[in-house]
Motif scaffolding. Structure first.
Motif, short mmCIF file in Angstrom:
data_model
loop_
_atom_site.label_atom_id
_atom_site.label_comp_id
_atom_site.label_asym_id
_atom_site.label_seq_id
_atom_site.Cartn_x
_atom_site.Cartn_y
_atom_site.Cartn_z
N ILE A 76 0.21 -1.50 2.52
CA ILE A 76 -1.22 -1.20 2.65
C ILE A 76 -1.82 -2.03 3.79
CG2 ILE A 76 -3.48 -1.43 1.53
CD1 ILE A 76 -1.97 0.92 0.41
N LYS A 77 -1.43 -3.30 3.85
CA LYS A 77 -1.95 -4.19 4.90
C LYS A 77 -1.51 -3.70 6.28
CE LYS A 77 -4.05 -7.94 6.33
NZ LYS A 77 -5.50 -8.15 6.14
N LYS A 78 -0.22 -3.37 6.40
CA LYS A 78 0.29 -2.90 7.68
C LYS A 78 -0.40 -1.59 8.08
CE LYS A 78 4.49 -1.43 10.09
NZ LYS A 78 5.94 -1.13 9.98
N GLY A 79 -0.57 -0.70 7.12
CA GLY A 79 -1.25 0.56 7.41
C GLY A 79 -2.68 0.33 7.89
N THR A 84 -6.69 0.46 12.10
CA THR A 84 -7.84 -0.17 12.75
C THR A 84 -7.59 -0.47 14.22
OG1 THR A 84 -8.43 -1.19 10.63
CG2 THR A 84 -9.46 -2.11 12.61
N HIS A 85 -6.39 -0.96 14.53
CA HIS A 85 -6.14 -1.47 15.88
C HIS A 85 -5.15 -0.65 16.70
CE1 HIS A 85 -8.42 -5.03 14.79
NE2 HIS A 85 -7.69 -5.14 13.70
N PHE A 86 -4.40 0.23 16.04
CA PHE A 86 -3.42 1.04 16.78
C PHE A 86 -3.48 2.49 16.32
CE2 PHE A 86 -1.87 -3.30 16.34
CZ PHE A 86 -1.58 -3.66 17.66
N TYR A 87 -4.71 2.98 16.14
CA TYR A 87 -4.91 4.31 15.55
C TYR A 87 -4.21 5.40 16.37
CZ TYR A 87 -7.30 8.20 13.27
OH TYR A 87 -7.58 9.34 12.57
N HIS A 88 -4.19 5.20 17.69
CA HIS A 88 -3.62 6.22 18.58
C HIS A 88 -2.14 6.46 18.30
CE1 HIS A 88 -2.83 2.35 20.45
NE2 HIS A 88 -1.85 2.90 21.15
N LEU A 89 -1.48 5.48 17.69
CA LEU A 89 -0.05 5.64 17.41
C LEU A 89 0.20 6.54 16.19
CD1 LEU A 89 1.13 1.93 17.92
CD2 LEU A 89 1.29 3.83 19.54
N ASN A 90 -0.86 6.70 15.38
CA ASN A 90 -0.80 7.57 14.19
C ASN A 90 0.35 7.19 13.25
OD1 ASN A 90 -1.98 9.64 12.71
ND2 ASN A 90 -0.50 11.15 13.43
N LYS A 91 0.60 5.88 13.13
CA LYS A 91 1.68 5.41 12.26
C LYS A 91 1.18 4.90 10.91
CE LYS A 91 5.05 4.23 15.86
NZ LYS A 91 5.88 3.15 16.46
N HIS A 92 -0.13 4.81 10.76
CA HIS A 92 -0.67 4.27 9.50
C HIS A 92 -0.37 5.20 8.32
CE1 HIS A 92 -3.77 6.79 11.36
NE2 HIS A 92 -4.19 7.07 10.14
N VAL A 93 -0.32 6.50 8.59
CA VAL A 93 -0.08 7.46 7.50
C VAL A 93 1.28 7.20 6.85
CG1 VAL A 93 0.20 9.90 6.93
CG2 VAL A 93 -1.58 9.19 8.54
N ASN A 97 1.92 6.44 2.94
CA ASN A 97 2.83 7.30 2.17
C ASN A 97 3.92 6.48 1.48
OD1 ASN A 97 2.02 10.07 2.21
ND2 ASN A 97 2.53 10.17 4.39
N ARG A 98 4.43 5.49 2.21
CA ARG A 98 5.44 4.61 1.61
C ARG A 98 4.85 3.81 0.45
NH1 ARG A 98 8.08 1.01 6.10
NH2 ARG A 98 9.12 0.13 4.26
N ALA A 99 3.60 3.38 0.63
CA ALA A 99 2.93 2.65 -0.46
C ALA A 99 2.76 3.56 -1.68
CB ALA A 99 1.56 2.16 0.02
N LEU A 100 2.45 4.82 -1.42
CA LEU A 100 2.31 5.78 -2.52
C LEU A 100 3.64 5.96 -3.25
CD1 LEU A 100 0.50 7.82 -3.99
CD2 LEU A 100 1.12 9.52 -2.25
N GLU A 101 4.74 6.02 -2.50
CA GLU A 101 6.07 6.13 -3.11
C GLU A 101 6.36 4.93 -4.01
OE1 GLU A 101 8.88 6.57 0.04
OE2 GLU A 101 8.00 8.45 0.77
N LYS A 120 -2.12 3.25 -7.06
CA LYS A 120 -1.82 4.60 -6.58
C LYS A 120 -3.09 5.26 -6.03
CE LYS A 120 0.04 9.12 -7.87
NZ LYS A 120 0.73 9.93 -8.90
N ALA A 121 -4.19 5.08 -6.73
CA ALA A 121 -5.47 5.67 -6.30
C ALA A 121 -5.86 5.16 -4.92
CB ALA A 121 -6.56 5.35 -7.32
N LYS A 122 -5.63 3.87 -4.67
CA LYS A 122 -5.98 3.31 -3.37
C LYS A 122 -5.15 3.96 -2.26
CE LYS A 122 -6.62 -0.98 -0.81
NZ LYS A 122 -6.67 -2.46 -0.88
N ALA A 123 -3.85 4.10 -2.51
CA ALA A 123 -2.99 4.74 -1.51
C ALA A 123 -3.43 6.18 -1.26
CB ALA A 123 -1.53 4.70 -1.97
#
Length: 394
Positions: A76-79, A84-93, A97-101, A120-123
């Motif tokens: 969650i922290k990494k996402g 916030t800072h590297f949105y253009h990379l589109n890697k937060h999703v 998703n891994r947090a949800l798993e 789970k709700a937060k993810a």
């Protein structure tokens, strides 16, 4: 390990950041799960303070390789960092998703703990799966027994509704947030400040709707536009409202008030931006010009006094900003200009002692005396010409 963390925090408080990071790293590398979360969190907080976001990502990756019980939190922290800072990379999703798993696996092992569903709700919320998020919180409520648990879940529910409102501006979500905060409060959560904040936002929303109805035509009332501006957050929207207002408002007093208000927002937008600074000064000049016109047509002394105060405020604002620039550049000509503006403000109405002292201090700085070497007075016409000449330089 805990000693290393405490030592690192001590070094951080002394401003010895590199040494602090070394201590946190040592604590992380020792690998004791009891203090791993504390060590990583301490390091991440310091790196964030230092704006070292890539190092924050590396730290998250480092700890995620350890496969600890804290994978969910660091995903969650990494996402969050990526979003916030590297949105253009589109890697937060991917992180969310891994947090949800992770939460799904945790729930499969222990499906009765409310906290697992909250995670789970937060993810889900971070993945913009809002309906599933709230459905998951309902399950958490069904499994919750203690009042504290329920209060915490209602608090989460309220926060998500509030954030959903921010994304959609759908007032229904704000009303839902208010209901959830009230439920959280009834279960012992200290959320009074949030309840008042949401109520205030709802009131502002209603005021804005009322103003929009008033402005549907071509309203000539400057106060309606100014009130709408004060209820608007987006700066681009604010300047669009100003542009619309000056086309529709025709009375000199209203235009003066609009330009004075716009000057404030131009300064607020970016005082270091030369274009904005020049625009703000131009707005103050126009405000004074229109307010002077309005003063000549004032309906009685009360209105004249009100307009005079607005003109004084405009002169003072110009003087303050130019004096600030003069200090930055140690520029005597700008000091001269600031003095003139303060003098014209004083000439309008009975002298203000603070302003008189300011004038006296600035004149002394420039070598003028009360009796000898007196400073020559300049006309307002000359001042206006000098302002136009100086505007671009400012």
């Amino acid at each position: 390990m805990s000693e290393l963390i405490q030592r690192g925090k001590g070094l951080e408080s002394e401003g010895k950041y590199n040494a602090a990071l070394i201590c946190f790293d040592q604590a992380i590398n020792q690998g004791h799960s009891d203090h791993l979360f504390e060590a990583v969190t301490a390091k991440l907080n310091l790196l964030e303070q230092l704006n070292r976001y890539e190092d924050m990502l590396s730290t998250c990756d480092q700890v995620l390789k350890k496969r600890s019980n804290y994978d969910y939190y660091f995903l969650i922290k990494k996402g969050g960092i990526l979003k916030t800072h590297f949105y253009h990379l589109n890697k937060h999703v991917e992180c969310f998703n891994r947090a949800l798993e992770v939460t799904n696996k945790t729930i499969s092992k222990d499906p009765t703990k409310p906290w697992n569903y909250q995670e789970k709700a937060k993810a889900l919320f971070l993945l913009d799966k809002f309906t599933e998020c709230f459905e998951t919180l309902e399950i958490a409520l069904e499994f919750s027994v203690e009042a504290e648990e329920k209060g915490n879940i209602f608090y989460d529910q309220a926060r998500y509704y509030e954030e959903w409102y921010e994304q959609t501006k759908n007032l229904d979500f704000l009303h839902n947030a208010l209901k959830s905060y009230k439920k959280a409060s009834s279960h012992g959560e200290d959320v009074d400040i949030y309840i008042e904040s949401v109520r205030s936002t709802i009131e502002d929303y209603k005021k804005l709707e009322t103003l929009n109805r008033k402005l549907e035509g071509t309203s000539k009332n400057a106060k309606n536009y100014i009130e709408k501006i004060e209820l608007t957050d987006d700066m681009n929207d604010i300047f669009e409202i100003f542009d619309q207002a000056v086309l529709n408002v025709s009375d000199a007093k209203g235009l003066g008030e609009l330009y004075a208000s716009r000057a404030f927002y131009e300064f607020y937008q970016n005082t270091q931006n030369p274009f904005r600074y020049e625009k703000a000064m131009e707005c103050l000049e126009k405000a004074i010009e229109y307010l002077n016109q309005a003063r000549r047509k004032a309906n009685g002394w009360r209105e004249e006094d009100e307009i005079n105060q607005k003109i004084i405020n405009a002169y003072d604002s110009m003087g303050n900003h130019i004096e600030s620039k003069a200090k930055e550049r140690d520029d005597n000509e700008l000091y001269e200009l600031a003095i003139d503006l303060y003098i014209f403000a004083n000439d309008i109405k009975a002298a203000d002692y603070d302003r008189l002292n300011k004038i006296s201090d600035l004149e002394s700085r420039l070598g003028y005396g009360a009796i000898f070497n007196r400073r020559p007075q300049k006309s307002k016409e000359a001042l206006i010409e000098r302002m136009k000449a100086w505007r671009q330089y400012l």
